[in-house]
Design a protein around this motif. Structure first.
Motif, mmCIF file in Angstrom:
data_model
loop_
_atom_site.group_PDB
_atom_site.id
_atom_site.type_symbol
_atom_site.label_atom_id
_atom_site.label_comp_id
_atom_site.label_asym_id
_atom_site.label_seq_id
_atom_site.Cartn_x
_atom_site.Cartn_y
_atom_site.Cartn_z
ATOM 1 N N UNK A 1 11.883 100.413 -0.429
ATOM 2 C CA UNK A 1 13.152 99.558 -0.965
ATOM 3 C C UNK A 1 12.604 98.335 -1.668
ATOM 4 N N UNK A 2 11.455 97.846 -1.408
ATOM 5 C CA UNK A 2 10.883 96.584 -1.970
ATOM 6 C C UNK A 2 10.297 97.168 -3.309
ATOM 7 N N UNK A 3 9.548 98.482 -3.267
ATOM 8 C CA UNK A 3 9.138 98.867 -4.792
ATOM 9 C C UNK A 3 10.337 99.080 -5.667
ATOM 10 N N UNK A 4 11.381 99.637 -5.130
ATOM 11 C CA UNK A 4 12.690 99.789 -5.988
ATOM 12 C C UNK A 4 13.322 98.589 -6.604
ATOM 13 N N UNK A 5 13.045 97.564 -5.713
ATOM 14 C CA UNK A 5 13.876 96.298 -6.134
ATOM 15 C C UNK A 5 13.100 95.635 -7.054
ATOM 16 N N UNK A 6 11.938 95.979 -7.139
ATOM 17 C CA UNK A 6 10.785 95.272 -8.135
ATOM 18 C C UNK A 6 10.456 95.846 -9.301
ATOM 19 N N UNK B 1 16.280 108.828 3.294
ATOM 20 C CA UNK B 1 16.608 109.079 1.936
ATOM 21 C C UNK B 1 18.242 108.579 1.861
ATOM 22 N N UNK B 2 18.995 108.912 2.513
ATOM 23 C CA UNK B 2 20.312 108.622 2.430
ATOM 24 C C UNK B 2 20.607 106.964 2.511
ATOM 25 N N UNK B 3 19.720 106.396 3.340
ATOM 26 C CA UNK B 3 19.952 104.809 3.372
ATOM 27 C C UNK B 3 19.541 104.342 2.059
ATOM 28 N N UNK B 4 18.264 104.760 1.319
ATOM 29 C CA UNK B 4 18.013 104.390 0.070
ATOM 30 C C UNK B 4 18.895 104.674 -0.897
ATOM 31 N N UNK B 5 19.510 105.932 -0.804
ATOM 32 C CA UNK B 5 20.552 106.394 -2.087
ATOM 33 C C UNK B 5 21.590 105.373 -1.822
ATOM 34 N N UNK B 6 21.868 104.822 -0.459
ATOM 35 C CA UNK B 6 23.248 104.100 -0.421
ATOM 36 C C UNK B 6 23.109 102.781 -0.829
ATOM 37 N N UNK B 7 22.009 102.333 -0.324
ATOM 38 C CA UNK B 7 21.689 100.882 -0.793
ATOM 39 C C UNK B 7 21.186 100.445 -2.283
ATOM 40 N N UNK B 8 20.725 101.245 -2.856
ATOM 41 C CA UNK B 8 20.376 101.168 -4.138
ATOM 42 C C UNK B 8 21.028 101.772 -5.138
ATOM 43 N N UNK B 9 22.031 102.601 -4.622
ATOM 44 C CA UNK B 9 23.034 103.330 -5.671
ATOM 45 C C UNK B 9 21.951 104.364 -6.478
ATOM 46 N N UNK C 1 19.959 108.299 -7.423
ATOM 47 C CA UNK C 1 19.873 109.684 -7.073
ATOM 48 C C UNK C 1 19.018 110.026 -5.775
ATOM 49 N N UNK C 2 19.368 111.209 -5.341
ATOM 50 C CA UNK C 2 18.404 111.606 -4.279
ATOM 51 C C UNK C 2 17.009 111.817 -4.669
ATOM 52 N N UNK C 3 16.623 112.334 -5.739
ATOM 53 C CA UNK C 3 15.309 112.729 -6.370
ATOM 54 C C UNK C 3 14.487 111.303 -6.332
ATOM 55 N N UNK C 4 15.172 110.430 -6.804
ATOM 56 C CA UNK C 4 14.349 108.997 -6.901
ATOM 57 C C UNK C 4 14.032 108.409 -5.710
#
Length: 124
Positions: free
Chosen positions: A119-124, A90-98, A100-103
């Motif tokens: 991560x792939x889903x969040x970038x697309x 969770x912290x990795x995704x929060x840091x990389x994608x900037x 919130x924790x819930x997302x």
């Protein structure tokens, strides 16, 4: 003496020369009737009365559909809550994608804890 014609006299003389019959000149008509044109352009739909039984049936169908969708959404949320995720992910995704924790948590849960897919889903 030369008599000069006033502007009004000239216009009257020109009109008299163009129209020798005494009838007013007709302008070319572009549209015969505004109502006929409007009838061709617009859609015509008859108003129909809706019976109260039909209305009640439609409302019950809509209500049933909403309740089924809400129930399915609640079941989906329960399934997602069961998925275990790591705090580090969770912290990795929060840091990389900037984000919130819930997302970040939601994305991880939707992808069954797989960080790469989240991560792939969040970038697309």
């Amino acid at each position: 003496m030369v008599k000069m014609a006033a502007e009004g006299d000239v216009d009257l003389d020109l009109e008299a020369d163009e129209n020798c019959t005494g009838k007013p000149t007709e302008k070319p008509r572009k549209h015969d009737s505004g109502a006929a044109d409007l009838e061709r352009v617009t859609d015509y739909a008859e108003e129909k009365e809706i019976s109260s039984s039909d209305l009640e049936t439609a409302m019950s169908v809509i209500g049933d559909r909403r309740s089924r969708e809400q129930k399915a959404k609640q079941e989906r949320e329960k399934e997602l809550a069961k998925v275990t995720i790591k705090k580090e992910d969770v912290e990795l995704i929060m840091g990389e994608m900037e984000i919130p924790r819930g997302v970040a948590e939601r994305s991880l849960r939707e992808h069954m804890g797989n960080v790469v897919e989240a991560l792939i889903a969040l970038t697309n």
